[in-house]
Design a protein around this motif. Structure first.
Motif, PDB file in Angstrom:
ATOM      1  N   ILE A  14       0.778  -1.247   0.071  1.00  0.00           N
ATOM      2  CA  ILE A  14       0.020  -0.159  -0.061  1.00  0.00           C
ATOM      3  C   ILE A  14       0.799   1.473   0.192  1.00  0.00           C
ATOM      4  CG2 ILE A  14      -1.608   1.233   1.341  1.00  0.00           C
ATOM      5  CD1 ILE A  14      -2.843  -1.362   2.295  1.00  0.00           C
ATOM      6  N   GLY A  15       2.045   1.309   1.051  1.00  0.00           N
ATOM      7  CA  GLY A  15       2.999   2.463   0.803  1.00  0.00           C
ATOM      8  C   GLY A  15       3.244   2.784  -0.582  1.00  0.00           C
ATOM      9  N   GLY A  16       3.904   1.493  -1.200  1.00  0.00           N
ATOM     10  CA  GLY A  16       4.664   1.683  -2.620  1.00  0.00           C
ATOM     11  C   GLY A  16       3.698   2.159  -3.665  1.00  0.00           C
ATOM     12  N   ALA A  17       2.466   1.903  -3.503  1.00  0.00           N
ATOM     13  CA  ALA A  17       1.174   2.166  -4.423  1.00  0.00           C
ATOM     14  C   ALA A  17       0.911   3.765  -4.007  1.00  0.00           C
ATOM     15  CB  ALA A  17       0.201   1.441  -4.129  1.00  0.00           C
ATOM     16  N   LEU A  18       0.733   4.172  -2.993  1.00  0.00           N
ATOM     17  CA  LEU A  18       0.374   5.353  -2.713  1.00  0.00           C
ATOM     18  C   LEU A  18       1.514   6.574  -2.974  1.00  0.00           C
ATOM     19  CD1 LEU A  18      -1.529   5.091   0.827  1.00  0.00           C
ATOM     20  CD2 LEU A  18      -2.284   5.626  -1.257  1.00  0.00           C
ATOM     21  N   THR A  19       2.818   6.139  -2.467  1.00  0.00           N
ATOM     22  CA  THR A  19       3.911   7.027  -2.681  1.00  0.00           C
ATOM     23  C   THR A  19       3.989   7.259  -4.154  1.00  0.00           C
ATOM     24  OG1 THR A  19       5.063   6.314  -0.801  1.00  0.00           O
ATOM     25  CG2 THR A  19       6.324   7.464  -2.365  1.00  0.00           C
ATOM     26  N   LEU A  56       0.285   8.652  -5.756  1.00  0.00           N
ATOM     27  CA  LEU A  56      -0.331   9.869  -5.184  1.00  0.00           C
ATOM     28  C   LEU A  56       0.877  10.733  -4.679  1.00  0.00           C
ATOM     29  CD1 LEU A  56      -3.551   8.533  -3.831  1.00  0.00           C
ATOM     30  CD2 LEU A  56      -3.420   9.749  -5.892  1.00  0.00           C
ATOM     31  N   SER A  57       1.163  10.700  -3.421  1.00  0.00           N
ATOM     32  CA  SER A  57       1.935  11.407  -2.572  1.00  0.00           C
ATOM     33  C   SER A  57       2.249  10.757  -1.490  1.00  0.00           C
ATOM     34  CB  SER A  57       1.421  12.774  -2.510  1.00  0.00           C
ATOM     35  OG  SER A  57       2.098  13.487  -1.603  1.00  0.00           O
ATOM     36  N   TRP A  58       3.419  11.184  -0.958  1.00  0.00           N
ATOM     37  CA  TRP A  58       3.850  10.501   0.420  1.00  0.00           C
ATOM     38  C   TRP A  58       2.831  10.852   1.605  1.00  0.00           C
ATOM     39  CZ3 TRP A  58       4.591  13.533   4.678  1.00  0.00           C
ATOM     40  CH2 TRP A  58       4.771  15.082   4.655  1.00  0.00           C
ATOM     41  N   ARG A  59       2.046  12.182   1.195  1.00  0.00           N
ATOM     42  CA  ARG A  59       1.057  12.628   2.411  1.00  0.00           C
ATOM     43  C   ARG A  59      -0.083  11.598   2.504  1.00  0.00           C
ATOM     44  NH1 ARG A  59       2.516  17.620   3.672  1.00  0.00           N
ATOM     45  NH2 ARG A  59       3.768  18.831   2.139  1.00  0.00           N
ATOM     46  N   TRP A  60      -0.144  10.913   1.220  1.00  0.00           N
ATOM     47  CA  TRP A  60      -1.223   9.833   1.481  1.00  0.00           C
ATOM     48  C   TRP A  60      -0.942   8.526   2.361  1.00  0.00           C
ATOM     49  CZ3 TRP A  60      -6.445  10.242   0.473  1.00  0.00           C
ATOM     50  CH2 TRP A  60      -6.735  11.270  -0.314  1.00  0.00           C
TER      51      TRP A  60
END
Length: 510
Positions: A172-177, A180-184
């Motif tokens: 999930i962290g890889g997909a969001l970063t 989208l953005s690290w903030r997500w």
């Protein structure tokens, strides 16, 4: 009225035993509990993946980067015992909702951070509310399900979430970063928390106070000792074992924890009652959590380093690569809780799981600079996932077994404390071992300026050395924990769900 009959409340509003056996809402409550706990377990690895992007956006140094992780660990580790008892004192529904809302609020602030100080403060607040939420979630589970068959299914689902959350966080962290953005990686917690808060307010009944009291001297000694220990090991990981800020703080932490243990033996209302930790099964479960916390970093830290820096995997690819391990863990957790625990108890699951972990990590020592996923990583990670599933199936359930409702929160906190302390030790110890092994390899194999290929080989040698150390840690743990845990099934819970509301007179006496 005896303690056994007075401790559990009889109706759905009591909270001591959860909803009546015929109330199907208990399975919805399980979903809410698992969602809240998943949010906590995801957050650690999600934020680790977000750190490089956050560093670029907020312009803080590599030295400062460690504090984004350390601030969370310090508040989480030092407040766990206090918050576990606080949940027993103020009521688990109230503690659960406060933890959820506070964690979501801190995540929102962290995601909106425009400075390093703001991000670190938000992470410290996240850790504080996680310290309230984690033991409360487990104690709610322990007091909601008392029927042996239902309890096995419930703990199987919860164990699967606890054991696989870190791996899912990488995906999930890889997909969001990336997408989208690290903030997500912070904002995503708002979605989990909103669902869990709505479910908690709708499904959880307000629970009466259990009669627990707060041990203020115990809080000061225990929290202070844990703070110093976690800080000392975190400082060793980022600086040096020889620094005064490492060994001096660790020494102070050790003294405070010894004083805490002595105080618990004489306090009228101890924060961590000796009756909780001196039981062989529960004590073995807490030790298991500590050992797993140390050894887990041999996989979730150095294996990720290897995949991303040596094999060139992206963050998303690394997460996908661990999905088979996550799947095996989920299946093993449920099989362990539903099939093995009722017949054999925790000893074979813990001992066998730790040995499987040792075997998986020994297999991982064969990695090289050009290793393929199917030939070098898939098999050992699945073996490790099988072991983790068995361990979590036994440890989480055993750590809360046999306690009365007034001690459910603190017993749950003891498990989380073991994991957190183990993680701090593992981070410092294994980083030191890896760095030392890498340096020794270069010293013995290179007599001039090392080439990129030689540095590559030295780094992989460091990882392999760490895997051998973790193999030894898990193997020794299997022997020690197997000797401590009793053979045979766990005793029946100290409380049981009632099928009908209590009479007014009985409620008044309770």
């Amino acid at each position: 009225m005896s303690t056994r009959s007075a401790a559990p409340a009889a109706g759905p509003g009591s909270g001591a035993a959860g909803p009546p056996a015929a109330d199907s809402r208990r399975w919805l409550i399980l979903i809410v509990i698992c969602t809240a706990y998943l949010m906590i377990t995801l957050d650690v690895t999600v934020m680790n993946l977000a750190l490089p992007s956050a560093q670029d956006a907020l312009h803080f140094s590599n030295a400062d980067k460690q504090w984004v992780v350390t601030a969370y660990a310090l508040s989480f580790g030092s407040l766990l015992l206090f918050c576990g008892r606080l949940a027993d004192l103020i009521g688990r529904k109230e503690a659960f909702v406060i933890g959820l809302v506070g964690f979501a609020g801190a995540s929102a602030v962290g995601g909106a951070s425009n400075s390093f100080g703001m991000l670190v403060t938000a992470r410290a607040c996240q850790g504080a509310f996680a310290a309230l939420l984690a033991p409360t979630a487990l104690s709610l589970l322990a007091t909601t399900f008392s029927d042996p068959k239902e309890r096995g299914k419930a703990f199987g689902a919860f164990s699967a979430v606890a054991a696989s959350g870190g791996g899912l966080g990488l995906l999930i962290g890889g997909a969001l970063t990336s997408g989208l953005s690290w903030r997500w990686c912070m904002y995503v917690n708002l979605l989990f928390a909103a669902f869990a808060v709505a479910g908690a307010l709708t499904l959880l009944a307000r629970q009466p106070r259990t009669g627990a009291r707060m041990d203020i001297p115990g809080v000061v000694l225990g929290s202070g000792g844990m703070f110093c220990v976690v800080y000392g090991f975190s400082n060793a990981a980022s600086h040096s074992w020889h620094a005064t800020s490492t060994w001096g703080v660790l020494a102070v932490g050790g003294v405070l924890l010894v004083a805490f243990a002595l105080w618990q033996l004489r306090a009228a209302d101890p924060l961590l009652p000796p009756r909780v930790v001196l039981d062989r099964n529960r004590g073995g479960a807490y030790l298991t959590a500590l050992i797993v916390g140390v050894g887990m970093f041999g996989v979730l830290l150095f294996l990720i380093y290897y995949m991303q820096t040596d094999l060139g995997y992206s963050a998303i690819t690394s997460g996908v690569a661990l999905l088979p391990m996550v799947g095996v863990t989920a299946v093993a957790s449920n099989v362990g809780n539903i099939v093995v625990m009722p017949k054999s108890g925790p000893r074979p699951l813990v001992a066998g799981g730790l040995l499987l972990n040792a075997a998986g990590l020994a297999w991982l020592t064969r990695i090289g600079p050009d290793s393929g996923y199917a030939t070098a990583l898939l098999g050992p990670t699945m073996v490790f996932g099988l072991g983790m599933g068995f361990i979590y199936a036994a440890a989480l359930r055993t750590g809360t077994s046999g306690v009365t409702p007034r001690d459910a929160g603190i017993a749950s906190a003891a498990i989380s404390t073991g994991q957190q302390l183990g993680g701090a030790i593992g981070t410092a110890l294994l980083n030191t071992i890896a760095a030392s092994a890498t340096t020794d390899y270069l010293s013995s194999h290179v007599h001039a300026k090392p080439t990129a290929a030689q540095v590559h080989l030295a780094t992989i040698h460091g990882y392999s050395t760490v895997f051998w150390w973790c193999t030894a840690i898990f193997a020794v743990g299997a022997v020690v924990c197997g000797a401590i845990l009793r053979g045979g099934p766990l005793p029946a819970p100290a409380y049981a769900p009632a099928a009908k509301p209590a009479a007014p007179a009985e409620t008044a006496r309770s």
